[in-house]
Design a protein around this motif. Structure first.
Motif, PDB file in Angstrom:
ATOM      1  N   GLU A  72       0.823  -1.213   0.000  1.00  0.00           N
ATOM      2  CA  GLU A  72       0.000   0.000   0.000  1.00  0.00           C
ATOM      3  C   GLU A  72       0.857   1.263   0.000  1.00  0.00           C
ATOM      4  OE1 GLU A  72      -2.821  -0.050   3.103  1.00  0.00           O
ATOM      5  OE2 GLU A  72      -3.945  -1.757   2.309  1.00  0.00           O
ATOM      6  N   GLY A  73       1.998   1.212   0.647  1.00  0.00           N
ATOM      7  CA  GLY A  73       2.881   2.375   0.637  1.00  0.00           C
ATOM      8  C   GLY A  73       3.335   2.732  -0.762  1.00  0.00           C
ATOM      9  N   GLU A  74       3.740   1.722  -1.523  1.00  0.00           N
ATOM     10  CA  GLU A  74       4.166   1.947  -2.908  1.00  0.00           C
ATOM     11  C   GLU A  74       3.024   2.485  -3.758  1.00  0.00           C
ATOM     12  OE1 GLU A  74       5.602  -0.695  -6.781  1.00  0.00           O
ATOM     13  OE2 GLU A  74       5.255  -1.646  -4.833  1.00  0.00           O
ATOM     14  N   ARG A  75       1.834   1.899  -3.629  1.00  0.00           N
ATOM     15  CA  ARG A  75       0.697   2.329  -4.442  1.00  0.00           C
ATOM     16  C   ARG A  75       0.249   3.739  -4.051  1.00  0.00           C
ATOM     17  NH1 ARG A  75      -3.961  -1.808  -4.421  1.00  0.00           N
ATOM     18  NH2 ARG A  75      -4.301  -1.120  -6.573  1.00  0.00           N
ATOM     19  N   THR A  76       0.371   4.062  -2.775  1.00  0.00           N
ATOM     20  CA  THR A  76       0.030   5.421  -2.347  1.00  0.00           C
ATOM     21  C   THR A  76       0.962   6.439  -2.986  1.00  0.00           C
ATOM     22  OG1 THR A  76      -0.825   4.595  -0.243  1.00  0.00           O
ATOM     23  CG2 THR A  76      -0.211   6.924  -0.349  1.00  0.00           C
ATOM     24  N   GLN A  77       2.272   6.118  -3.018  1.00  0.00           N
ATOM     25  CA  GLN A  77       3.226   7.021  -3.663  1.00  0.00           C
ATOM     26  C   GLN A  77       2.965   7.127  -5.160  1.00  0.00           C
ATOM     27  OE1 GLN A  77       5.314   9.030  -2.293  1.00  0.00           O
ATOM     28  NE2 GLN A  77       5.089   8.270  -0.191  1.00  0.00           N
ATOM     29  N   ALA A  78       2.519   6.036  -5.761  1.00  0.00           N
ATOM     30  CA  ALA A  78       2.209   6.072  -7.192  1.00  0.00           C
ATOM     31  C   ALA A  78       1.012   6.977  -7.462  1.00  0.00           C
ATOM     32  CB  ALA A  78       1.935   4.650  -7.696  1.00  0.00           C
ATOM     33  N   LEU A  79      -0.017   6.896  -6.622  1.00  0.00           N
ATOM     34  CA  LEU A  79      -1.196   7.741  -6.813  1.00  0.00           C
ATOM     35  C   LEU A  79      -0.869   9.208  -6.553  1.00  0.00           C
ATOM     36  CD1 LEU A  79      -4.024   5.540  -5.262  1.00  0.00           C
ATOM     37  CD2 LEU A  79      -3.394   5.798  -7.662  1.00  0.00           C
ATOM     38  N   ARG A  80       0.021   9.464  -5.605  1.00  0.00           N
ATOM     39  CA  ARG A  80       0.448  10.844  -5.379  1.00  0.00           C
ATOM     40  C   ARG A  80       1.195  11.388  -6.595  1.00  0.00           C
ATOM     41  NH1 ARG A  80       2.787  10.985   0.869  1.00  0.00           N
ATOM     42  NH2 ARG A  80       0.757  10.717   1.913  1.00  0.00           N
ATOM     43  N   LEU A  81       2.019  10.555  -7.195  1.00  0.00           N
ATOM     44  CA  LEU A  81       2.729  10.963  -8.408  1.00  0.00           C
ATOM     45  C   LEU A  81       1.746  11.217  -9.553  1.00  0.00           C
ATOM     46  CD1 LEU A  81       5.231  11.422 -10.126  1.00  0.00           C
ATOM     47  CD2 LEU A  81       5.480   8.942 -10.355  1.00  0.00           C
ATOM     48  N   VAL A  82       0.721  10.401  -9.642  1.00  0.00           N
ATOM     49  CA  VAL A  82      -0.283  10.583 -10.688  1.00  0.00           C
ATOM     50  C   VAL A  82      -0.989  11.932 -10.518  1.00  0.00           C
ATOM     51  CG1 VAL A  82      -2.513   9.732 -11.501  1.00  0.00           C
ATOM     52  CG2 VAL A  82      -0.633   8.131 -11.118  1.00  0.00           C
ATOM     53  N   ARG A  83      -1.341  12.266  -9.297  1.00  0.00           N
ATOM     54  CA  ARG A  83      -2.004  13.553  -9.055  1.00  0.00           C
ATOM     55  C   ARG A  83      -1.062  14.721  -9.368  1.00  0.00           C
ATOM     56  NH1 ARG A  83      -4.731  15.180  -4.188  1.00  0.00           N
ATOM     57  NH2 ARG A  83      -5.895  16.420  -5.713  1.00  0.00           N
ATOM     58  N   LYS A  84       0.235  14.516  -9.141  1.00  0.00           N
ATOM     59  CA  LYS A  84       1.199  15.567  -9.480  1.00  0.00           C
ATOM     60  C   LYS A  84       1.240  15.770 -10.993  1.00  0.00           C
ATOM     61  CE  LYS A  84       4.488  18.535  -8.685  1.00  0.00           C
ATOM     62  NZ  LYS A  84       5.723  18.134  -7.964  1.00  0.00           N
ATOM     63  N   ILE A  85       1.154  14.694 -11.739  1.00  0.00           N
ATOM     64  CA  ILE A  85       1.129  14.813 -13.199  1.00  0.00           C
ATOM     65  C   ILE A  85      -0.102  15.595 -13.644  1.00  0.00           C
ATOM     66  CG2 ILE A  85       0.930  13.491 -15.346  1.00  0.00           C
ATOM     67  CD1 ILE A  85       2.548  11.276 -14.018  1.00  0.00           C
ATOM     68  N   ILE A  86      -1.245  15.326 -13.027  1.00  0.00           N
ATOM     69  CA  ILE A  86      -2.473  16.040 -13.394  1.00  0.00           C
ATOM     70  C   ILE A  86      -2.340  17.525 -13.077  1.00  0.00           C
ATOM     71  CG2 ILE A  86      -4.935  16.276 -12.875  1.00  0.00           C
ATOM     72  CD1 ILE A  86      -5.033  13.291 -12.359  1.00  0.00           C
ATOM     73  N   SER A  87      -1.757  17.840 -11.936  1.00  0.00           N
ATOM     74  CA  SER A  87      -1.636  19.250 -11.553  1.00  0.00           C
ATOM     75  C   SER A  87      -0.643  19.999 -12.435  1.00  0.00           C
ATOM     76  CB  SER A  87      -1.206  19.352 -10.090  1.00  0.00           C
ATOM     77  OG  SER A  87       0.093  18.811  -9.900  1.00  0.00           O
ATOM     78  N   VAL A  88       0.386  19.297 -12.941  1.00  0.00           N
ATOM     79  CA  VAL A  88       1.376  19.954 -13.797  1.00  0.00           C
ATOM     80  C   VAL A  88       0.802  20.198 -15.186  1.00  0.00           C
ATOM     81  CG1 VAL A  88       3.612  19.674 -14.932  1.00  0.00           C
ATOM     82  CG2 VAL A  88       3.356  19.118 -12.513  1.00  0.00           C
ATOM     83  N   ASN A  89       0.259  19.179 -15.797  1.00  0.00           N
ATOM     84  CA  ASN A  89      -0.346  19.329 -17.132  1.00  0.00           C
ATOM     85  C   ASN A  89      -1.212  18.103 -17.402  1.00  0.00           C
ATOM     86  OD1 ASN A  89      -1.014  19.701 -19.835  1.00  0.00           O
ATOM     87  ND2 ASN A  89       0.976  20.580 -20.351  1.00  0.00           N
ATOM     88  N   ALA A  90      -2.491  18.256 -17.177  1.00  0.00           N
ATOM     89  CA  ALA A  90      -3.403  17.126 -17.348  1.00  0.00           C
ATOM     90  C   ALA A  90      -3.558  16.724 -18.809  1.00  0.00           C
ATOM     91  CB  ALA A  90      -4.775  17.470 -16.756  1.00  0.00           C
ATOM     92  N   MET A  91      -3.300  17.650 -19.721  1.00  0.00           N
ATOM     93  CA  MET A  91      -3.471  17.320 -21.139  1.00  0.00           C
ATOM     94  C   MET A  91      -2.417  16.336 -21.623  1.00  0.00           C
ATOM     95  SD  MET A  91      -6.147  18.962 -21.539  1.00  0.00           S
ATOM     96  CE  MET A  91      -6.371  18.480 -23.242  1.00  0.00           C
ATOM     97  N   LEU A  92      -1.338  16.164 -20.867  1.00  0.00           N
ATOM     98  CA  LEU A  92      -0.298  15.195 -21.243  1.00  0.00           C
ATOM     99  C   LEU A  92      -0.470  13.862 -20.524  1.00  0.00           C
ATOM    100  CD1 LEU A  92       2.890  17.486 -21.157  1.00  0.00           C
ATOM    101  CD2 LEU A  92       1.549  16.787 -23.155  1.00  0.00           C
ATOM    102  N   PHE A  93      -1.588  13.711 -19.807  1.00  0.00           N
ATOM    103  CA  PHE A  93      -1.756  12.515 -18.996  1.00  0.00           C
ATOM    104  C   PHE A  93      -1.760  11.271 -19.884  1.00  0.00           C
ATOM    105  CE2 PHE A  93      -3.710   9.516 -16.116  1.00  0.00           C
ATOM    106  CZ  PHE A  93      -3.172   9.885 -14.891  1.00  0.00           C
ATOM    107  N   PRO A  94      -0.943  10.253 -19.552  1.00  0.00           N
ATOM    108  CA  PRO A  94      -0.802   9.081 -20.422  1.00  0.00           C
ATOM    109  C   PRO A  94      -1.981   8.115 -20.294  1.00  0.00           C
ATOM    110  CG  PRO A  94       0.588   8.852 -18.498  1.00  0.00           C
ATOM    111  CD  PRO A  94      -0.013  10.213 -18.411  1.00  0.00           C
ATOM    112  N   THR A  95      -2.314   7.474 -21.383  1.00  0.00           N
ATOM    113  CA  THR A  95      -3.419   6.507 -21.374  1.00  0.00           C
ATOM    114  C   THR A  95      -3.068   5.250 -20.595  1.00  0.00           C
ATOM    115  OG1 THR A  95      -2.602   5.578 -23.464  1.00  0.00           O
ATOM    116  CG2 THR A  95      -4.262   7.329 -23.602  1.00  0.00           C
TER     117      THR A  95
END
Length: 1142
Positions: free
Chosen positions: A140-163
């Protein structure tokens, strides 16, 4: 040991936790060159062998420390971003979950802008992130860090979000519950966030269906609402509406009701089907209600031909009690009505929905009388539009247009007569109850329904009655003050009616058992109350010994020292009656003059002694030892309050050394834990006369604890709404003082009460005389100051100080936009499960406590206040305000949210200008009203349509505004907001009478022939039932906002059909709000504007007049115009030449 552990800093605890888990403490020397540190870290992270995983973990944590110390300066790294990303990418392939989690965390800190994100995606790191999300092996620790990274990608530029990551998130959201994945809600939340910023990537991967599926999975109202609101937001704008298949996806939320064989999960066990179905009902109900709280949801669910609302209404015809019960609960919530308890007793069910029934917040330890009065007593606003009334009228008309006919009182109140006169089923219901040509079972049910409606009508006539004796005491004092002459004449009438009074009095004395029975609670208290209220009977006029014995027995019972009355519990069955009789006893002794003086003095001295003991004990003992919170002893304050309005009572209090008690109360203001005593004192004292009562109130308002000061401030609202005499001369001054309280909660409460008080001109004049300083209260203080501009005295006061010209500049530059945020925030708070705290910028969740129906009164606007006077209109004309705003209306920029907000700001500004007759002339001279109507009918941004409709409601505030809009085919409800039983005008159409006389006496379900007849007639020229203008002049329309609706053809529906199916009428609902079937022209296109107007409109539009402020004049309705419908801001339009597509 424990104490030292608790005293450790949080950061050190975290570091120690990592060390305990095996991380090596790798030293980091920040004095070295950053490039050398980066080289060492990246070398150790990238080595495949020779470095332990825990040492790599330490280096990755050092990387974050070094990055935060150096900053994102690539020239100091000694490496390019690509090289750093390649090294960190290796950490995501490590076999240790701790190292992978640290690598994800390092990437999150590294990505700070679009440039770095593009490099991360170019190196295909997103696939490794997806792999970390997909792995579910106690990581769960690893997956939590992954989801935090995903939200960072959305906040930086959501239009580049990978499929690739999108697929992983959607997969978890779709099947996570079945797999008991604890990350399912986090994944769904991220999908919703991504859908708002990049809907294309979510829609192409099926994410919207996942969100809607999760709606039916969720039974928590706040999460359910957030999920469905995501879809509704996408439906609002044409650019995102294309991604939602409204006919398929949005109506999934109706499936638990419309599909009797609905099974959310195919593998649901047979024994759990019923429980699962109840859960789906609850989820669907929450989602449907949330959908009907938005323009997007209403418009899409109320489309013509097999719409969602028609499907729901049609379910009432199906004999499935489970579905019917659930559906009725949906309707109750949509119309903001309390849900009655399930019972066979109609009276019990009616009592359960009484707004004035006891609530927990009304306890002495909580909100007490201030909370109760806010529910029971009406708001002082008379002419300000309540936008929630508009919303309810809109929704109610939507249901009626879709075939739901009812006998609801709310339809008479908020719908125009032309739209609701044929809705009532009562005549047919009475025919069924009286007819022997129908089965007995139906006849009995009809008879029971008629009887229940009669009881409901009687209950509504009574109105809201106070629950507590304290609020009743305040209201009764206010009423008696205003109606003393009426009460005197009524007493004389009672004297005339009653014969043989002396003999009857002695008979009642004997029957009351008080003279020969010592069991106090067994006395006939009803007869005792009758004796005390006996006309012209008191100790002065009646010297009989039995009467004095009667008084002595009552005196002993009520004296605190006897502990008879004072020892009874608050929840005693006879508690209310005993207290009422006690107050009547005090009044009886007051009326007895000198003969009752000794008895009353004895009682008052005993109460003073009891009160002195309350104030003299230690704070933690006084309430418990005197039983103030649990016994009737707290009602002695009502006895003192009964004395305070009378001059004799005041003299008696002074004679009984009550000044000592008053000083004790003043001393209590500075003592903690005495809130109950101060609340009781503040609540029961009489403030209609200048004296010690106002001194005590002023002391509590300034010197008490925060809780008591807040309650005392709220009590000023109670006095305001109760109509206490001369409130403007003393109450306004106390409220202005509270504006400077050191507690922001108190000052904001005082500001809100002042805003309500200014609805009365006397209070507004008093406030201007006080010249309050409100700049420290921000924008809300500014809005209060703007109220000064509505009267000449206030306008002169502010204009002499140059305030008006400065505010005009500020509103043109920024405050018009802020006004949009303010009003939409209030609407969102009223329509959703969120509310905004006083001291914060973020929404917090609502509690589950029962709340009354919220009001959203139109906030004050600078332009709306200026147009109340001719001088203000000239000022707006000189500034070219209306032409500038009209240009924005005619050339809207809907591509950006900033342009949409600017358009809404212009709409609200024009609406406020049109709220008076002076300002309405300015709008007419600019000929901007037709342009607002065009936006209301055809704007592709649905929230703009809603704003237009609200604005039209504001324009209809005056009779002149009603007549102007009537020229464009809009009809209005023309009775006052506070008219509980609006009377239909005498202008009843002859054809209506003939049609009503031909109605059959039985309830008719629709037939095919009837349906076809109505459909054919609906296409012909509407036969409108509109009151004549000359007769409408007799209605009181000076202040109240008018309610506008489309006048439908009378023969569209049978007047007494209860449940019409979707075939019965082709509902011509919301043509103006329908989703465009083809791409419409831009609203700025002159062809579109002219093409949607009538020849009369084109003629008037081509005639440009000289813009001058003219005297308000009456307008005559133009014959032959198509009729439209809205209630002070919610609109329904039907074009006479275009069939409804909504």
């Amino acid at each position: 040991m424990a104490a030292s552990f608790r005293g450790r800093p949080i950061r050190s605890l975290r570091m120690r936790g990592r060390n305990d888990s095996g991380e090596e403490n790798v030293p980091l020397d920040l004095s070295r060159e950053p490039s050398e540190n980066f080289r060492e870290i990246l070398q150790n992270v990238a080595k495949p062998h020779g470095v332990s995983n825990m040492r790599k973990l330490g280096h990755l944590n050092n990387f974050i420390k070094l990055l935060c110390s150096v900053g994102h300066h690539e020239e100091q790294f000694g490496f390019t971003y690509e090289e750093i990303i390649i090294c960190l990418r290796l950490a995501l392939l490590n076999e240790a979950k701790e190292v992978r989690a640290a690598g994800l965390r390092a990437l999150r800190y590294l990505i700070r802008d679009t440039c770095v994100l593009q490099k991360v995606l170019r190196l295909q790191v997103d696939y490794l992130i997806s792999r970390c999300i997909d792995i579910q092996q106690s990581n769960e620790g690893e997956r939590t860090q992954a989801l935090r990274l995903v939200r960072k990608i959305i906040s930086v530029n959501a239009m580049l979000f990978p499929t690739s990551i999108t697929n992983s998130l959607i997969a978890i959201g779709t099947d996570g519950l079945q797999e008991r994945d604890r990350m399912v809600r986090a994944a769904i939340a991220i999908v919703c966030e991504l859908a708002l910023k990049n809907p294309e990537v979510v829609a192409k991967r099926g994410g919207l269906s996942t969100i809607l599926k999760s709606v039916i999975d969720c039974q928590l109202s706040r999460i359910n609402e957030a999920l469905i609101t995501t879809i509704l937001h996408l439906l609002n704008h044409p650019c995102t509406r294309q991604y939602v298949r409204t006919d398929v996806e949005l109506e999934q939320i109706l499936a638990p009701f419309t599909d009797f064989h609905y099974r959310h999960n195919a593998d649901t066990a047979e024994g759990q089907i019923k429980e699962d179905r109840e859960a789906r009902f609850l989820s669907s109900r929450m989602a449907i209600v949330a959908a009907f709280r938005s323009w997007s949801g209403i418009i899409n669910l109320c489309k013509d031909e097999n719409s969602g609302i028609q499907s729901l209404i049609g379910l009432l015809c199906i004999p499935n009690m489970e579905v019917r019960k659930g559906l009725l609960e949906v309707f109750y919530e949509i119309f903001r009505l309390p849900i009655p308890i399930a019972t066979q007793d109609f009276a019990e069910a009616l009592q359960s929905v009484d707004p004035a029934r006891f609530q927990d917040t009304w306890r002495l330890s909580d909100g007490f009388v201030a909370a109760e009065a806010k529910v029971v007593l009406l708001h002082r606003a008379r002419s300000r539009p309540d936008l929630m009334d508009n919303y309810l009228a809109f929704v109610l008309s939507a249901f009626i247009s879709s075939g739901l006919l009812e006998v609801s009182h709310i339809a008479n109140t908020i719908l125009p007569h032309s739209h609701s006169h044929h809705l009532h089923c009562l005549p047919t219901l009475i025919n069924m109850a009286a007819s022997f040509d129908i089965p007995q079972e139906k006849r009995l049910r009809a008879s029971a329904a008629v009887n229940n409606l009669k009881r409901f009508h009687e209950w509504k006539k009574k109105g809201l009655k106070p629950y507590s004796l304290y609020l009743d005491h305040i209201i009764r004092k206010s009423v008696l003050t205003h109606n003393r002459r009426d009460s005197h004449s009524r007493v004389q009438k009672d004297i005339y009616v009653i014969k043989d009074a002396e003999e009857a009095l002695m008979l009642n004395l004997r029957d009351s058992q008080i003279l020969n029975h010592k069991q106090n609670l067994e006395w006939n208290w009803l007869l005792i109350a009758t004796i005390l209220k006996w006309p012209n009977v008191n100790l002065r006029n009646n010297k009989d010994e039995q009467m004095h014995k009667f008084v002595r027995r009552l005196l002993y019972f009520y004296k605190p020292s006897s502990k008879l009355y004072a020892g009874l519990a608050l929840d005693h069955p006879n508690a209310r009656q005993l207290t009422v009789v006690g107050c009547q006893f005090v009044e009886f002794l007051l009326d007895s003059d000198e003969d009752g003086q000794g008895y009353l003095e004895d009682l008052v001295r005993d109460m003073v002694s009891w009160l002195s003991s309350c104030s003299g004990l230690k704070p933690d003992r006084c309430l418990q030892s005197n039983g103030l919170l649990t016994t009737l002893s707290q009602h002695y304050f009502l006895f003192l309050g009964t004395l305070s309005p009378h001059p004799q009572g005041v003299k008696l209090l002074e004679k009984c050394v009550c000044i000592f008690v008053i000083c004790s109360l003043l001393n209590l203001c500075s003592i903690k834990n005495q809130d109950a005593l101060l609340k009781l004192a503040v609540t029961t004292l009489d403030y209609s006369r200048d004296g010690l009562a106002r001194v005590i109130l002023s002391k509590v308002l300034t010197a008490a604890t925060d809780t008591c000061r807040l309650y005392a401030t709220k009590h000023l609202r109670v006095l305001l709404r109760a109509g206490v005499e001369f409130f403007s001369s003393w109450g306004m001054e106390l409220l202005v003082t509270q504006l400077h309280d050191h507690s922001k909660v108190v000052s904001i409460e005082a500001l809100d009460i002042l805003d309500e008080a200014c609805e009365d001109k006397a209070n507004l004049h008093a406030l201007i005389q006080l010249k309050p300083a409100v700049s420290h209260l921000g924008d809300k203080g500014l809005l209060l100051l703007l109220r000064f501009l509505s009267i000449p005295k206030g306008f002169s006061y502010l204009n002499e100080r140059g305030y008006v010209s400065k505010q005009l500049d500020k509103w043109q530059k920024e405050y018009n936009l802020k006004y949009v945020d303010l009003i939409e925030e209030q609407l969102n708070e009223a329509l959703t499960t969120y509310r905004k705290p006083v001291d914060g910028d973020n929404y917090v969740r609502r509690s589950n406590q029962r709340l009354q129906r919220p009001n959203v009164y139109l906030p004050v606007h600078l332009y709306g206040q200026l147009v109340h006077d001719k001088t203000g209109c000239h000022l707006l004309e000189a500034q070219n305000v209306v032409p500038d705003l009209s240009y924005t209306i005619r050339s809207p920029m809907l591509d950006t949210w900033e342009g949409i907000k600017q358009l809404k700001a212009s709409l609200w500004a024009l609406g406020n200008i049109g709220s008076s007759n002076w300002g309405l002339n300015l709008l007419q001279e600019e000929n901007v009203i037709p342009d607002i109507l065009v936006l209301a009918q055809h704007c592709e941004v649905l929230s703009v349509r809603g704003t237009c409709i609200y604005v039209l409601g504001v324009i209809s505030k005056t009779k002149q505004g009603c007549e102007v809009l009537k020229q464009y085919g809009w009809d209005a409800v023309r009775h006052s907001r506070r008219t509980l039983w609006p009377v239909t005008p005498d202008e009843v159409d002859t054809q209506l009478i003939s049609e009503l006389s031909s109605v059959p006496s039985t309830l008719s379900l629709n037939s095919e022939s009837t349906s076809s007849r109505h459909n054919s007639e609906s296409e012909s020229q509407p036969n409108m039932y509109i009151p004549d203008d000359d007769k409408c002049d007799s209605l009181d329309l000076s202040d109240e906002p008018c309610l506008y609706f489309h006048s439908k053809p009378i023969k569209d529906r049978s007047p007494f059909t209860i449940l019409a199916s979707t075939r019965f009428v082709r509902p011509r609902f919301l043509n103006s709000l329908s989703l465009p079937s083809k791409k419409p022209r831009s609203t700025s296109d002159p062809k579109t504007l002219s093409g949607s107007r009538t020849p009369m409109e084109l003629m008037t539009g081509s005639m440009r007049r000289t813009r001058t402020v003219t005297e308000p004049s009456a307008y005559i309705r133009t014959a032959g115009c198509p009729e439209h419908l809205y209630r002070g801001g919610w609109t329904y339009t039907v074009s006479s030449s275009v069939e409804s597509s909504c």
